[in-house]
Enzyme design. Sequence first.
Site, PDB file in Angstrom:
ATOM      1  N   CYS A 136       0.865  -1.249   0.015  1.00 25.76           N
ATOM      2  CA  CYS A 136      -0.114  -0.094   0.084  1.00 25.76           C
ATOM      3  C   CYS A 136       1.066   1.203  -0.084  1.00 25.76           C
ATOM      4  O   CYS A 136       1.971   1.101  -0.134  1.00 25.76           O
ATOM      5  CB  CYS A 136      -0.869  -0.125   1.206  1.00 25.76           C
ATOM      6  SG  CYS A 136      -0.072   0.233   2.820  1.00 25.76           S
ATOM      7  N   ASP A 549       8.393  28.336 -31.872  1.00 29.52           N
ATOM      8  CA  ASP A 549       9.520  29.045 -32.657  1.00 29.52           C
ATOM      9  C   ASP A 549       9.297  28.873 -34.018  1.00 29.52           C
ATOM     10  O   ASP A 549       8.492  28.030 -34.501  1.00 29.52           O
ATOM     11  CB  ASP A 549      10.708  28.197 -32.247  1.00 29.52           C
ATOM     12  CG  ASP A 549      12.042  28.591 -33.172  1.00 29.52           C
ATOM     13  OD1 ASP A 549      12.058  29.857 -33.388  1.00 29.52           O
ATOM     14  OD2 ASP A 549      12.657  27.748 -33.527  1.00 29.52           O
ATOM     15  N   ASP A 750      16.253  27.759 -28.561  1.00 32.82           N
ATOM     16  CA  ASP A 750      15.392  28.253 -27.942  1.00 32.82           C
ATOM     17  C   ASP A 750      15.310  27.995 -26.567  1.00 32.82           C
ATOM     18  O   ASP A 750      14.384  27.993 -25.606  1.00 32.82           O
ATOM     19  CB  ASP A 750      13.836  27.954 -28.414  1.00 32.82           C
ATOM     20  CG  ASP A 750      13.466  28.247 -29.890  1.00 32.82           C
ATOM     21  OD1 ASP A 750      13.834  29.499 -30.273  1.00 32.82           O
ATOM     22  OD2 ASP A 750      13.478  27.307 -30.724  1.00 32.82           O
TER      23      ASP A 750
END
Length: 861
Positions: A136, A549, A750
């Site tokens: 769990c 871009d 970029d």
Amino acid sequence: MSHTTLLALDGLTCGHCVKRVKEALEQRQDVQQAEVSLNEARVIGDAASEALIATVEQAGYQASLQDNAHPKPEPLSASESQLAADKVSTPAQAEPVAGHAHFSTKADAAAHSAALSTQADEAAESYQLLIDGMSCASCVSRVEKALAQVEGVQQARVNLAERSALVIGSVQPDALVAAVTAAGYGAEVIGDESERREKQQVSARQAMRRFSWQSALALALGVPLMIYGMFGDNMMLTASNRSGWLVVGVLTLLVMVVAGGHFYRSAWRSLLNRSATMDTLVALGTLAAWLYSISVNLWPEFFPPAARHLYYEASAMIIGLINLGHALEQRARQRSSKALERLLDLTPATARVVTPDGEQAVALSDVQLGMVLRLATGDRVPVDGIITQGEAWLDESMLTGEPLPQQKSAGEALHAGTLVQDGSVLFRASAVGKNTTLSRIIQLVRQAQSSKPAIGQLADRISAVFVPVVVMIALFSAAVWYFFGPQPSMVYMLVIATTVLIIACPCALGLATPMSIIAGVGRAAEFGVLVRDADALQRASELDTLVFDKTGTLTQGAPQVTQIITFNGFSEEQVLRWAAALEQGSNHPLAKAIRDRAGEMALPENSQFRTLRGMGVSAQLEGKPMLLGNAALLTQQQIEAEQAASLASEQAAKGATPVFLAVAGQLAGLLAIRDPLRKESVSALQRLHGLGYQLIMLTGDNEITANAIAREAGLDRVIAGVLPDGKAAAIVQLQQAGHKVAMIGDGINDAPALAQADVGIAMGGGSDVAIETAAITLMRHDLHSVVDALAIAKATLRNMKQNLLGAFIYNSLAIPVAAGVLWPLTGTLLSPVIAGAAMALSSITVVSNANRLLRFQPPGQ
């Protein structure tokens, strides 16, 4: 009073990590500014160092107060400062545009990024562990805590669905195993993906068989007992049936030991470690029912006649149903990882190596760099390499998502895992083992499947206190029923306590997030979308603005001559031939476009060549003075060009760059050069518009050209004339306006904008190492991949929310019902057997819902 705090950081391996830590620190009210690198953070503000360290740890990394006793070095020079900035930014922060590049070529930038990645890898190894015994979310918290406390561990991610752990740091593997063992679980370090896969599959099959026969054994006793209880004597002990029930009690104990022993062993280990898990609740519930029943069986005189009810069937049925749930859950979990397993299946076991003595088949592990290998039709590429001879068509769909086969010839790259559909080639190995593109992809997918988004951390915080709270609720409910409930109060008390303990098991809560992540990340990989971590999926699902871009993203990145207009009696062939001759030796993109259009045309030699900065070139060709350049060049040289001015304006309005050729003082021609849109740009942007995104183009081009491209592509807005350094500032302005922004670019030019955006999406081929530093990487250079990536992100987060909401609602409703809140209205209580079935069903439901992602199709596909 503001002060500066220096923190030493651990666990940061790339620019994405830097960004996460910086954002976490700057979101604090008491922090004015944070400068973050891979190894340290410089924080200005009022915050205490302990609070800053806690913030970094909440972001998933480690921090400690840096020793300030040593004198600070002298300030960096301007060049050194720039170099330092490059190192701490996300992938190489380079803008190779018009002379403003930190790196001369894209390859240099990629190599720089790869070097940073390699340095990070050398500083921190990654280890995979298979964990045994987790059941769990509480188990996950315990194992993560145990691993994080090992000296040298920078980051530990434990995955309940995969029963595995990914550990990053400089540490001895034995220390990791020892830490997990001390926490009460089993662990084994796995060397590579093939070994992990084999052992995990063996473990999964063994677990499924074990849970199946344990379930069958427990239900073989429990079901007949339950039927007898319903239609027989209602499980009430009498003098005549006491001996028979005593035999049933002994049989139930044997079933509990044989079929449910793992629950009790796990609960005991948890007790020794002063913690509690799902197994603790199962053990307490079933033991309480059996101990009460055997006590009634052995000493009935101590219980009122109405309280002599036996619950042997409850103990057997609960163990049987929960084991059945585990078996079904195990089978469903195996399906959730099939996308990653298919990637692993792409690598062949052997390769054909070409030697002076002929060809021979060798094991894949024996292939070394520089070896020459042969491929024929139907073969899978065993390692990355460069073709030295031959030509072939390759299916790269499982690697890039591109459905059409690609033609490859001498000098072109091959990637491991791709399939030769037709042809035969020789190639030289350039990357083997874990360094191949496929291996890097598998590792990236594995790390993403082990990560946790912010929404998943909510479940972790709840699970840390969930089990103790449930035990307190069970005790409180039992006390209320004992003191204020109807007679026989002892029976009601037992039923209530057992039912609350059983129904509240948090396995569904622990599986809710990891199951969705495993399925979502795996499905994304099938579409050629690589996700760095689950947090990127959550961010991507919340976007409203996409910034593109232009060059190489919306357009092909390769300018072409689209039209040639002639004047004063010159022919199109003459204009093209002379223009190409003037551009010989130039690396400018426009020059390349002219030479490409000229093709194999014979070009005359030029003399007296001069470059006229900002305007063009001049030279003597075939005894005539010639000029090639822009309108400003013609004006300077006083060449009449009025007849071409309107045509040049028309071309500029279409997004083309006009280039003029003048021969001996006369205008000879106009060449329109344009970087055309990628063939899929318009349709992909239409899909994105249909999904409700605002689409923006961010470019350094002039506004007229940019607007022309934007109109053709169907964009909402243009931000033009932006220098590379200003792209990140443009993203900041959009974010300050309240937008959630993604930047889509090539991962190199970029880089600052990709880092600043909420989500950076790098487009490119799988061989570019630099793109691995983006939050999301698209293996296929196709804008439709952006649509696929965002759609999968939304679907995954939606699935995650469904699972978490279902788990929360289940526990929120089930615990009060189990505690008896419906008794005043219905006069009935929930049976512990029904509680066990409901708990098992909740886990199966979560896993099955997550597996729906494996069939997800992005809209418009």
